[in-house]
Write a protein that holds these residues in place. Structure first.
Motif, short mmCIF file in Angstrom:
data_model
loop_
_atom_site.label_atom_id
_atom_site.label_comp_id
_atom_site.label_asym_id
_atom_site.label_seq_id
_atom_site.Cartn_x
_atom_site.Cartn_y
_atom_site.Cartn_z
N VAL A 136 12.27 2.89 -9.82
CA VAL A 136 12.89 2.05 -8.50
C VAL A 136 11.66 1.71 -7.58
CG1 VAL A 136 14.14 1.95 -6.33
CG2 VAL A 136 15.29 3.23 -8.48
N LEU A 137 10.77 2.26 -7.20
CA LEU A 137 9.56 2.20 -6.71
C LEU A 137 8.73 1.01 -7.29
CD1 LEU A 137 8.42 5.50 -4.93
CD2 LEU A 137 9.75 3.45 -3.94
N GLU A 138 8.56 1.09 -8.78
CA GLU A 138 7.69 0.13 -9.48
C GLU A 138 8.54 -1.37 -9.58
OE1 GLU A 138 6.02 3.00 -12.76
OE2 GLU A 138 7.73 2.06 -13.43
N ASP A 139 9.78 -1.22 -9.57
CA ASP A 139 10.49 -2.45 -9.35
C ASP A 139 10.22 -3.18 -8.10
OD1 ASP A 139 11.41 -2.20 -12.01
OD2 ASP A 139 13.38 -1.28 -11.45
N ARG A 140 10.32 -2.34 -6.98
CA ARG A 140 10.13 -2.81 -5.69
C ARG A 140 8.86 -3.29 -5.59
NH1 ARG A 140 12.62 1.77 -1.70
NH2 ARG A 140 14.74 1.68 -2.44
N ARG A 164 13.71 20.95 -12.89
CA ARG A 164 14.35 20.11 -13.85
C ARG A 164 15.28 18.87 -13.08
NH1 ARG A 164 11.03 18.61 -17.74
NH2 ARG A 164 12.72 17.40 -18.61
N GLN A 165 16.01 19.36 -12.42
CA GLN A 165 16.85 18.25 -11.84
C GLN A 165 16.16 17.42 -10.77
OE1 GLN A 165 19.98 20.03 -9.40
NE2 GLN A 165 20.97 18.21 -8.89
N GLU A 166 15.15 18.19 -10.01
CA GLU A 166 14.27 17.26 -9.27
C GLU A 166 13.32 16.53 -10.06
OE1 GLU A 166 11.44 18.07 -5.27
OE2 GLU A 166 12.23 19.76 -6.47
N TRP A 167 12.78 17.00 -11.22
CA TRP A 167 11.88 16.01 -11.89
C TRP A 167 12.72 14.82 -12.49
CZ3 TRP A 167 11.55 13.85 -16.58
CH2 TRP A 167 10.20 13.66 -17.14
N PHE A 168 13.96 15.11 -12.81
CA PHE A 168 14.84 13.86 -13.23
C PHE A 168 14.92 12.95 -12.19
CE2 PHE A 168 18.97 11.69 -13.98
CZ PHE A 168 18.67 11.14 -15.21
N ALA A 169 15.38 13.30 -10.80
CA ALA A 169 15.59 12.20 -9.84
C ALA A 169 14.34 11.74 -9.31
CB ALA A 169 16.23 13.17 -8.67
N LYS A 170 13.25 12.15 -9.44
CA LYS A 170 11.98 11.63 -9.04
C LYS A 170 11.43 10.59 -10.14
CE LYS A 170 10.98 13.38 -5.05
NZ LYS A 170 11.33 12.32 -3.95
N ALA A 171 12.13 11.06 -11.48
CA ALA A 171 11.64 9.86 -12.41
C ALA A 171 12.13 8.74 -12.32
CB ALA A 171 11.95 10.45 -14.14
N ARG A 172 13.58 8.76 -11.94
CA ARG A 172 14.30 7.58 -11.71
C ARG A 172 13.86 6.83 -10.51
NH1 ARG A 172 20.81 8.72 -11.61
NH2 ARG A 172 20.59 6.52 -11.43
N ARG A 173 13.48 7.77 -9.34
CA ARG A 173 12.80 7.11 -8.34
C ARG A 173 11.60 6.29 -8.46
NH1 ARG A 173 13.02 6.31 -2.78
NH2 ARG A 173 11.31 6.29 -1.67
N LEU A 174 11.01 6.75 -9.47
CA LEU A 174 9.49 6.14 -9.94
C LEU A 174 9.93 4.71 -10.33
CD1 LEU A 174 6.67 6.09 -10.43
CD2 LEU A 174 6.95 7.21 -12.55
N GLN A 228 0.76 -1.20 -0.07
CA GLN A 228 -0.12 -0.06 -0.02
C GLN A 228 0.71 1.23 0.05
OE1 GLN A 228 -2.75 -0.22 3.24
NE2 GLN A 228 -3.62 -2.19 2.46
N ILE A 229 1.84 1.28 0.78
CA ILE A 229 2.62 2.42 0.84
C ILE A 229 3.58 2.64 -0.63
CG2 ILE A 229 4.81 3.46 1.85
CD1 ILE A 229 4.16 1.95 4.34
N LEU A 230 3.91 1.50 -1.14
CA LEU A 230 4.57 1.88 -2.75
C LEU A 230 3.60 2.39 -3.42
CD1 LEU A 230 6.75 -1.46 -2.75
CD2 LEU A 230 7.57 0.87 -2.28
N GLU A 231 2.45 1.64 -3.31
CA GLU A 231 1.36 2.16 -4.34
C GLU A 231 0.88 3.47 -4.20
OE1 GLU A 231 -1.04 -1.98 -4.96
OE2 GLU A 231 -1.78 -0.42 -3.77
N ALA A 232 1.05 4.18 -2.86
CA ALA A 232 0.75 5.37 -2.71
C ALA A 232 1.71 6.52 -3.10
CB ALA A 232 0.41 5.51 -1.29
N GLY A 233 3.17 5.88 -3.02
CA GLY A 233 4.20 6.71 -3.45
C GLY A 233 4.13 6.78 -5.01
N ILE A 234 4.16 5.71 -5.75
CA ILE A 234 3.86 5.75 -7.27
C ILE A 234 2.69 6.49 -7.63
CG2 ILE A 234 3.68 4.36 -9.02
CD1 ILE A 234 4.75 1.94 -7.50
N ARG A 235 1.66 6.85 -6.99
CA ARG A 235 0.46 7.46 -7.50
C ARG A 235 0.84 9.04 -7.43
NH1 ARG A 235 -2.72 3.81 -4.63
NH2 ARG A 235 -2.82 5.38 -2.98
N THR A 236 1.55 9.28 -6.34
CA THR A 236 1.99 10.74 -6.01
C THR A 236 2.95 11.15 -6.96
OG1 THR A 236 1.41 10.26 -3.57
CG2 THR A 236 2.91 12.39 -4.40
#
Length: 514
Positions: free
Chosen positions: A121-125, A109-119, A77-85
């Motif tokens: 990671v969360l999808e793989d988890r 743009r730098q933060e946008w790029f970092a969050k895109a990479r984190r997305l 549930q926590i991973l799904e909430a983070g991915i939606r946000t």
């Protein structure tokens, strides 16, 4: 005594090894677990310990697997909430501001790029966790994952390798036994007499250390229970089931014996009967509980109370602080004759992620430090013995409306009402079914008050009465029409003003026509 400590260490290490082996077998079974496999595991452990020790070990393994499954579901549930946000914020333009309902875009743009990479990671988890959950696979660490991670940071923890090893082995020991009603003193495996004498049924390989009959070892030290000792003695003398657990604190070098038992299910009473003598509204905060007593009509009576606690330090210290504050709250409710306490049904599981609150680290630490689930469970269990009903209400707008409608009217020159005290009134009134927002006196048109009584409140049966008041455009007085702003801008001023200036006015030529 050195002999007692030696026997406890040997028994704990032997039973801990059996518990680790059985937990590995239970996790490998997954969804294939059944009563037959449970019985087979117990038969394998019985020759190495005893039938009762084998039953306690297999039950603890099954409970640990079920707890890991619940934690796995919460993690999904926590991973799904983070991915939606993150997905929502990535879809917005960079720098777009958010609203109260949803966050805006990322700042750069730098933060946008970092969050895109984190997305990614969360999808793989999430995909990995879902595969484990569908196959029934769980990941459990006997001894604690935090202590295991400390092994790689011994310098930061200020521990030597030998000290960490001793603590790790002590955490993996197993000395716990479930109670049995009808048996002597309520437990055959770990028996405690009313005088405090402790005797343990030793496993079969350690039977040579027994100093009493039937393979038992009697500890020389005596135990006592300062908390609920009278209730424990009543159960022991009546041979009712009492479960025991023996733990060793390696840092203090002390042994602890914990007793626990279950209460019969409490009969549910109607809500009207619970609220017959009023209610106490309690607002939970990071360092205290703000409470106020309300009568059956929803009016606050007496003075507000505050029950402080300190949530810093170890888990045992936090639990003791919380238990002490709740004990004071229940004692106050009992002395007032109130049989109901209203609390907020808070749940911050989906609010603690950094994806939702971004860089608000202090706010995330604030809500992470509030043990909402533990407070609700602890308060329910403690109130069960005192005959007090716990009512969980919707936490929406309690603090905002409490401060708006109750903080200022209840503040005097000798009493300063805080925002948390006002929120406790809102919580209590919502539990009673009363509206939170107070009535407002009508604007007097003349002495007879032809406008009648006006209220900002809706009737109890009106749908949406707990929602915010709609914003009505236009002025706030009845002496002007709602479209006065638009009319003022378009009409021509009839006021003649004499404008004096030092400038020299020159009149141009006029065009005269027939």
């Amino acid at each position: 005594m050195p002999r007692d400590e030696e026997v406890l260490r040997l028994a704990g290490a032997h039973l801990g090894a059996l518990a680790s082996r059985d937990l590995r077998t239970r996790c490998a079974d997954g969804f294939d677990h059944s009563t037959d496999t449970w019985a087979a595991r117990k038969r394998e452990l019985t020759p190495l310990s005893s039938s009762r020790w084998a039953g306690a070990i297999t039950k603890a393994s099954h409970d640990q697997w079920a707890l890991a499954r619940r934690g796995q579901a919460a993690h999904v549930q926590i991973l799904e909430a983070g991915i939606r946000t993150i997905t929502h914020r990535l879809s917005l333009p960079v720098g777009e501001k958010g609203s109260k309902r949803a966050p805006g875009g990322y700042r750069s743009r730098q933060e946008w790029f970092a969050k895109a990479r984190r997305l990614h990671v969360l999808e793989d988890r999430l995909a990995s966790t879902r595969r484990d959950r569908e196959s029934g696979r769980v990941r459990v660490v006997r001894g604690g994952r935090r202590l295991l991670a400390t092994r790689h940071n011994l310098d930061d923890a200020q521990l030597a390798e030998e000290q960490w090893r001793q603590r790790w082995e002590a955490e993996r020991w197993f000395l716990a036994a479930d109670g049995e009603s009808g048996k002597r003193y309520g437990n055959e495996t770990i028996r405690v007499s009313p005088e405090g004498e402790v005797s343990i049924k030793l496993p079969v390989p350690l039977a040579g250390y027994a100093n009493a009959g039937r393979g038992r070892y009697v500890i020389a030290a005596r135990v006592r229970f300062p908390h609920r000792g009278t209730e424990w003695a009543d159960r022991v003398e009546a041979n009712r089931a009492v479960a025991y657990r023996i733990d060793y604190d390696e840092r203090r070098g002390r042994w602890y014996l914990t007793a626990s038992w279950q209460y019969p299910p409490t009969r549910t009473i109607p809500l009207e009967a619970a609220l017959a003598h009023g209610v106490i509204g309690a607002d939970m905060n990071t360092d205290h509980l703000a409470a106020w007593r309300l009568d059956r009509h929803g009016n606050p009576t007496g003075q507000p109370r505050r029950f402080s606690y300190d949530l810093a330090g170890s888990a045992d210290h936090r639990d003791a602080q919380l238990r002490h504050a709740l004990s004071q709250l229940l004692h106050w409710a009992k002395t007032c004759g109130v049989t109901a306490i209203a609390v907020e049904d808070l749940n911050f599981d989906a609010e603690k992620t950094r994806e939702k609150h971004g860089r608000k680290r202090r706010f995330r630490q604030l809500i992470s430090g509030m043990p909402t689930g533990r407070l609700r469970a602890r308060l329910t269990s403690m109130a069960d013995r005192t005959g007090i009903t716990i009512i969980a209400v919707d936490p929406a707008y309690t603090s905002r409306w409490g401060a708006q409608h109750w903080q200022k009217p209840l503040t005097t020159h000798y009493r300063k009402t805080s925002r948390h005290d006002a929120a406790s009134i809102a919580i209590g009134r919502r539990a009673q079914g009363h509206p939170i927002r107070r009535r407002t006196a009508p604007p007097p048109q003349h002495q007879s008050d032809a406008a009648g009584h006006r209220t900002v409140q809706a009737r109890p049966g009106t749908l949406g009465r707990e929602e915010p008041c709609p914003r009505i455009p236009g002025p706030r007085t009845r002496s002007m029409s709602p479209d006065a702003e638009r009319t003022r801008e378009t009409r021509t001023s009839k006021t003649v003003r004499d404008v004096r200036s030092d400038q020299e006015w020159v009149q141009g030529s006029l065009l005269l026509t027939d």
